[in-house]
Design a protein around this motif. Structure first.
Motif, PDB file in Angstrom:
ATOM      1  N   THR A   1      24.518  65.633 -68.953  1.00 19.47           N
ATOM      2  CA  THR A   1      23.116  65.845 -68.695  1.00 19.47           C
ATOM      3  C   THR A   1      22.622  64.299 -68.570  1.00 19.47           C
ATOM      4  OG1 THR A   1      23.147  67.962 -70.041  1.00 19.47           O
ATOM      5  CG2 THR A   1      21.088  66.702 -69.460  1.00 19.47           C
TER       6      THR A   1
ATOM      7  N   SER B   1      18.914  62.751 -68.090  1.00 15.89           N
ATOM      8  CA  SER B   1      17.516  62.678 -68.092  1.00 15.89           C
ATOM      9  C   SER B   1      16.711  61.706 -67.198  1.00 15.89           C
ATOM     10  CB  SER B   1      17.045  62.979 -69.531  1.00 15.89           C
ATOM     11  OG  SER B   1      17.416  61.824 -70.275  1.00 15.89           O
TER      12      SER B   1
ATOM     13  N   THR C   1      23.783  65.752 -63.368  1.00 15.16           N
ATOM     14  CA  THR C   1      23.837  66.986 -64.303  1.00 15.16           C
ATOM     15  C   THR C   1      24.565  68.019 -64.011  1.00 15.16           C
ATOM     16  OG1 THR C   1      21.644  66.093 -65.390  1.00 15.16           O
ATOM     17  CG2 THR C   1      22.461  68.515 -65.829  1.00 15.16           C
TER      18      THR C   1
ATOM     19  N   SER D   1      24.718  63.383 -73.125  1.00 13.70           N
ATOM     20  CA  SER D   1      23.275  63.102 -72.614  1.00 13.70           C
ATOM     21  C   SER D   1      23.188  61.693 -72.415  1.00 13.70           C
ATOM     22  CB  SER D   1      22.333  63.737 -73.436  1.00 13.70           C
ATOM     23  OG  SER D   1      22.610  65.215 -73.569  1.00 13.70           O
TER      24      SER D   1
END
Length: 126
Positions: free
Chosen positions: A123, A125, A88, A11
């Motif tokens: 992932t 963000s 992602t 992430s």
């Protein structure tokens, strides 16, 4: 048989970088990275002729991702920079042990490859 094991996913925040690795149990003439986002089809991202180093990229990642390989280690890499939330996905490593002549469309098509890894999650963000 070729076994492929991906690593390096994780992430990150938008703008960050990740380096994916794919350890192969043997040599393959052609290797590639694919990704599959939730609810979408698997798409080719980048491919490489491992012997000569010729590369192919999807338009969406040109200038952002770089595929490379270390033949001595039978390892495929992909450096991913300037990551965006739309990157992602689960990223898969793929291989074809046979040498075949292919164009860019074929290099990024799932049907070109007969060995697949289990995937690694990326992932991003916002």
């Amino acid at each position: 048989q070729v076994q492929l094991v991906e690593s390096g996913g994780g992430s990150v925040q938008a703008g960050g970088s990740l380096r994916l690795s794919c350890a192969a149990s043997g040599y393959s003439y052609i290797m590639a990275w694919f990704r599959q986002a939730p609810g979408k089809e698997r798409e080719g991202v980048a491919a490489i002729y491992t012997g000569v180093g010729s590369t192919y990229y999807a338009d969406s990642v040109k200038g952002q991702f770089t595929i490379s390989r270390d033949n001595a280690k039978n390892t495929l890499y992909m450096q991913m920079n300037s990551l965006k939330p739309e990157d992602t996905a689960i990223f898969y490593c793929a291989a074809n042990r046979r040498w075949i002549r292919m164009n860019e469309l074929q290099a990024l098509a799932t049907t070109t490859y007969n060995y697949w890894g289990q995937g690694t999650q990326v992932t991003v963000s916002s």
